[in-house]
Design an enzyme around this catalytic site. Structure first.
Site, PDB file in Angstrom:
ATOM      1  N   LYS A 247      45.920 -15.853 -23.933  1.00  0.00           N
ATOM      2  CA  LYS A 247      44.639 -15.865 -23.214  1.00  0.00           C
ATOM      3  C   LYS A 247      44.203 -14.433 -22.936  1.00  0.00           C
ATOM      4  O   LYS A 247      44.951 -13.646 -22.354  1.00  0.00           O
ATOM      5  CB  LYS A 247      44.756 -16.648 -21.899  1.00  0.00           C
ATOM      6  CG  LYS A 247      43.497 -16.578 -21.019  1.00  0.00           C
ATOM      7  CD  LYS A 247      43.572 -17.454 -19.776  1.00  0.00           C
ATOM      8  CE  LYS A 247      42.397 -17.184 -18.828  1.00  0.00           C
ATOM      9  NZ  LYS A 247      42.436 -17.992 -17.589  1.00  0.00           N
ATOM     10  N   ASP A 252      37.852 -12.290 -15.036  1.00  0.00           N
ATOM     11  CA  ASP A 252      37.431 -13.658 -14.741  1.00  0.00           C
ATOM     12  C   ASP A 252      36.795 -13.715 -13.353  1.00  0.00           C
ATOM     13  O   ASP A 252      37.486 -13.748 -12.341  1.00  0.00           O
ATOM     14  CB  ASP A 252      38.662 -14.591 -14.818  1.00  0.00           C
ATOM     15  CG  ASP A 252      38.310 -16.040 -14.516  1.00  0.00           C
ATOM     16  OD1 ASP A 252      37.105 -16.365 -14.481  1.00  0.00           O
ATOM     17  OD2 ASP A 252      39.240 -16.838 -14.330  1.00  0.00           O
ATOM     18  N   LYS A 259      34.381 -17.270  -8.019  1.00  0.00           N
ATOM     19  CA  LYS A 259      35.572 -17.146  -7.174  1.00  0.00           C
ATOM     20  C   LYS A 259      35.226 -16.401  -5.890  1.00  0.00           C
ATOM     21  O   LYS A 259      34.412 -15.474  -5.929  1.00  0.00           O
ATOM     22  CB  LYS A 259      36.652 -16.328  -7.900  1.00  0.00           C
ATOM     23  CG  LYS A 259      37.315 -17.014  -9.069  1.00  0.00           C
ATOM     24  CD  LYS A 259      38.352 -16.086  -9.701  1.00  0.00           C
ATOM     25  CE  LYS A 259      38.971 -16.705 -10.953  1.00  0.00           C
ATOM     26  NZ  LYS A 259      39.752 -17.917 -10.690  1.00  0.00           N
ATOM     27  N   ASP A 270      43.787 -11.269 -16.033  1.00  0.00           N
ATOM     28  CA  ASP A 270      43.646 -12.559 -16.699  1.00  0.00           C
ATOM     29  C   ASP A 270      43.802 -12.466 -18.217  1.00  0.00           C
ATOM     30  O   ASP A 270      43.502 -13.408 -18.938  1.00  0.00           O
ATOM     31  CB  ASP A 270      42.294 -13.196 -16.310  1.00  0.00           C
ATOM     32  CG  ASP A 270      42.352 -14.714 -16.282  1.00  0.00           C
ATOM     33  OD1 ASP A 270      43.465 -15.270 -16.255  1.00  0.00           O
ATOM     34  OD2 ASP A 270      41.279 -15.351 -16.293  1.00  0.00           O
ATOM     35  N   GLU A 331      37.765 -21.550 -17.629  1.00  0.00           N
ATOM     36  CA  GLU A 331      37.276 -20.945 -18.863  1.00  0.00           C
ATOM     37  C   GLU A 331      38.385 -20.676 -19.876  1.00  0.00           C
ATOM     38  O   GLU A 331      38.149 -20.678 -21.080  1.00  0.00           O
ATOM     39  CB  GLU A 331      36.543 -19.625 -18.535  1.00  0.00           C
ATOM     40  CG  GLU A 331      37.413 -18.379 -18.364  1.00  0.00           C
ATOM     41  CD  GLU A 331      38.442 -18.460 -17.227  1.00  0.00           C
ATOM     42  OE1 GLU A 331      38.203 -19.232 -16.280  1.00  0.00           O
ATOM     43  OE2 GLU A 331      39.471 -17.765 -17.306  1.00  0.00           O
ATOM     44  N   ARG A 333      40.968 -22.350 -20.895  1.00  0.00           N
ATOM     45  CA  ARG A 333      41.270 -23.439 -21.849  1.00  0.00           C
ATOM     46  C   ARG A 333      40.205 -23.539 -22.937  1.00  0.00           C
ATOM     47  O   ARG A 333      40.473 -23.998 -24.042  1.00  0.00           O
ATOM     48  CB  ARG A 333      41.449 -24.749 -21.079  1.00  0.00           C
ATOM     49  CG  ARG A 333      40.214 -25.266 -20.407  1.00  0.00           C
ATOM     50  CD  ARG A 333      40.521 -26.287 -19.323  1.00  0.00           C
ATOM     51  NE  ARG A 333      41.069 -25.656 -18.120  1.00  0.00           N
ATOM     52  CZ  ARG A 333      41.465 -26.320 -17.039  1.00  0.00           C
ATOM     53  NH1 ARG A 333      41.396 -27.639 -17.004  1.00  0.00           N
ATOM     54  NH2 ARG A 333      41.953 -25.683 -15.993  1.00  0.00           N
TER      55      ARG A 333
HETATM   56  N1  BES Z   1      42.552 -17.232 -14.355  1.00  0.00           N
HETATM   57  C1  BES Z   1      42.503 -18.380 -13.509  1.00  0.00           C
HETATM   58  C2  BES Z   1      43.899 -18.850 -13.080  1.00  0.00           C
HETATM   59  C3  BES Z   1      44.664 -17.916 -12.172  1.00  0.00           C
HETATM   60  C4  BES Z   1      44.609 -18.070 -10.799  1.00  0.00           C
HETATM   61  C5  BES Z   1      45.479 -16.930 -12.697  1.00  0.00           C
HETATM   62  C6  BES Z   1      45.316 -17.222  -9.962  1.00  0.00           C
HETATM   63  C7  BES Z   1      46.189 -16.079 -11.866  1.00  0.00           C
HETATM   64  C8  BES Z   1      46.111 -16.222 -10.506  1.00  0.00           C
HETATM   65  C9  BES Z   1      41.815 -19.533 -14.226  1.00  0.00           C
HETATM   66  O1  BES Z   1      40.827 -19.164 -15.115  1.00  0.00           O
HETATM   67  C10 BES Z   1      41.194 -20.405 -13.211  1.00  0.00           C
HETATM   68  O2  BES Z   1      40.279 -19.956 -12.561  1.00  0.00           O
HETATM   69  N2  BES Z   1      41.665 -21.633 -13.081  1.00  0.00           N
HETATM   70  C11 BES Z   1      41.149 -22.567 -12.142  1.00  0.00           C
HETATM   71  C12 BES Z   1      40.997 -23.907 -12.835  1.00  0.00           C
HETATM   72  C13 BES Z   1      40.237 -24.935 -12.047  1.00  0.00           C
HETATM   73  C14 BES Z   1      38.807 -24.500 -11.890  1.00  0.00           C
HETATM   74  C15 BES Z   1      40.331 -26.270 -12.748  1.00  0.00           C
HETATM   75  C16 BES Z   1      42.140 -22.669 -10.987  1.00  0.00           C
HETATM   76  O3  BES Z   1      43.348 -22.614 -11.238  1.00  0.00           O
HETATM   77  O4  BES Z   1      41.692 -22.767  -9.846  1.00  0.00           O
HETATM   78 ZN    ZN Z   2      40.943 -17.295 -15.965  1.00  0.00          ZN
HETATM   79 MN    MN Z   3      38.920 -18.994 -14.229  1.00  0.00          MN
END
Ligand code: BES
Ligand code: ZN
Ligand code: MN
Length: 479
Positions: A247, A252, A259, A270, A331, A333
């Protein structure tokens, strides 16, 4: 940092600091009579590091005693951790000048030497290049005194530590320095230096490949996406090709599903999965493993603008499955869906692994201790588990029951990109799995492990370089 292996007993002490490793309850004072060690109460307990003084030929020398604990309980990972703490201790003893160190560890064998070297180099690492007046404390040369010749093992430890640092540096660089274009340029440089081929696709080519899911994530940003392909194909007769997908979100923001600041502040990390596969390609090619490996990274930034994709959008993908975007922050995935589809179908990889800082849910489930894994193939998982035992990087397998699969079915399109909080690490992985067909596949979520909040053992604050060494071992043991 230079390493030398010396297979005689210590003859003359030229170096600034001596290190002596000791198992539990070994009498150090009598093992090194000639050093006149003043040891009060050192028992050799695991991970205890103590500094004492020695009087040799009228000179006072600093000696660092390092406890290894019970001989039977010692593992490579324990050696790595204590090596990291030793590096930190040595640096705390350095004033201005670079020092040389003699490590007396006569029992250290091939099996343990590389772990010690990895631990020391990785434990010494710090990301301080933007501090204007930073005085780095430098360990110049380390002489390792052993009975056996362990010089080959030392070289391997150096390579694995160095390539883990390649990954750490890429992750630690901020998003104003590392964005898709500059990441691709770094990979081109690394390919030349380590010996793998690099091809970079720009927007037009990505469009012509039909990567609509990847492009949807990328389109909100001023920074243009890049699709980076790395190939190491030493054995053209062998039909087996291991595919690695990382990835590569260079930042992000969450997009319109934005966020909060506290969750966004660290999102330069990320692209930790991308850094893992890049570092692994460096190690695999420099070590000249006899395995075909191809790695890809769909690099982009998830940002907000009038051009950005929105919640509710329905998009297509290279694999021609349609997707409802319920959350623009899910995003990773989407970018991985096109990347894994591409590597299976266009690079003809016969087994694939994707690695990603994919979900907060992985952190909730496993904390920062282990990475979450899902798979469609038990044998492939077993190989990863063996690789993880060699690297010390912990993994844990999560279930893929059909009930989870039904959670990512879309109502107006084939799939939806978010199934909410429940089982979030699993549903995210299964989404990616929708695009791999029947190819043996592993998915590794490193959201919790790719970064460390503090320095300890062979970790330093910031990026850990998680995945580099495990992927190297996976390639090396893969059938
Ligand atoms: N990059 C994040 C996941 C992440 C969170 C990595 C904290 C490192 C530390 C990912 O893109 C994300 O935002 N995932 C969301 C998915 C949800 C919206 C279904 C999440 O985990 O909240
Ligand atoms: Zn992400
Ligand atoms: Mn994200």
């Amino acid at each position: 940092m230079n390493f030398k292996n010396i297979n005689t007993s210590l003859e003359k002490l030229n170096e600034n600091i001596i290190v002596i490793t000791s198992f539990l309850n070994e009498k150090i004072e009598t093992r090194f009579n000639e050093l006149n060690l003043i040891v009060s109460d050192f028992k050799g307990k695991y991970n205890k590091i103590e500094t004492v003084k020695a009087f040799v030929e009228g000179k006072i020398i600093k000696v660092c005693l390092v406890g290894l604990g019970e001989k039977e309980e010692l593992s490579n990972e324990k050696i790595r951790v204590v090596g990291g703490n030793l590096a930190k201790k040595l640096k705390s003893m350095i004033k201005d000048e670079a020092v040389n160190v003699d490590i007396l560890s006569s029992d250290l064998c091939e099996e343990g030497a590389y772990a010690l070297v990895e631990g020391i180099i990785l434990g010494d690492y710090e990301f301080k290049k933007y501090k204007t007046n930073h005085k780095a404390k430098i360990i110049d040369t380390i002489n390792i005194y052993t009975k056996e010749d362990v010089s080959k093992s030392i070289e391997k430890g150096k390579l694995l530590a160095e390539t883990t640092i390649v990954a750490r540096d890429l992750v630690n660089e901020p998003a104003n320095v590392i964005y898709p274009e500059t990441l691709a340029n770094e990979v081109i440089k690394l390919g030349k230096e380590y010996g793998f081929e690099v091809e970079v696709y720009e927007e037009e080519k990505i469009k012509s490949l039909g990567m609509e899911a990847f492009l949807s994530v990328a389109k909100g940003s001023e920074k243009k996406p890049r699709f980076i392909v790395m190939r190491y194909m030493p054995n053209k007769e062998d039909k087996e090709i291991l595919g690695l997908v990382g990835k590569g979100l260079t930042f992000d923001t969450g997009g319109y599903s934005i966020k909060p600041t506290s969750s966004m502040v660290n999102m330069k990390t990320d692209m930790g999965g991308a850094a893992s596969v890049i570092g692994a390609m460096c190690a695999i090619s420099k070590d000249k493993l006899d395995k075909n490996v191809v790695a890809v990274v769909a690099a982009c930034e998830n940002a907000i603008s009038g051009k950005a994709y929105k919640p509710g959008d329905i998009i297509n993908s290279m694999g021609k499955k349609t997707i409802e975007v319920l959350n623009t922050d899910a995003e990773g995935r989407l970018t991985l869906a096109d990347a894994v589809y591409y590597i299976v179908n266009n690079e003809k990889t016969t087994s694939i692994l994707d690695i990603a800082t994919l979900t907060g849910a992985a952190i909730v489930a496993l904390g920062t201790v282990a990475s979450g894994v899902i798979t469609n193939n038990d044998d492939f998982y077993n190989e990863l588990e063996n690789a993880s035992k060699l690297s010390g990087e912990k993994i844990w397998r999560l279930p893929v029951f059909d009930e989870y699969k039904s959670l990512i079915k879309g109502s107006e399109a084939d799939l939806k990109n978010s199934a909410g909080r429940e089982g979030g690490c699993i549903t995210a992985g299964l989404f990616v799995g929708e695009f791999v067909g029947s190819t043996p596949w592993l998915h590794v979520d490193i959201a919790g492990t790719s970064e460390s909040a503090k320095s300890s053992g062979y970790k330093s604050k910031g990026a850990t370089g998680e995945g580099v060494r495990t992927l190297y071992y996976l390639a090396s043991i893969k059938k």
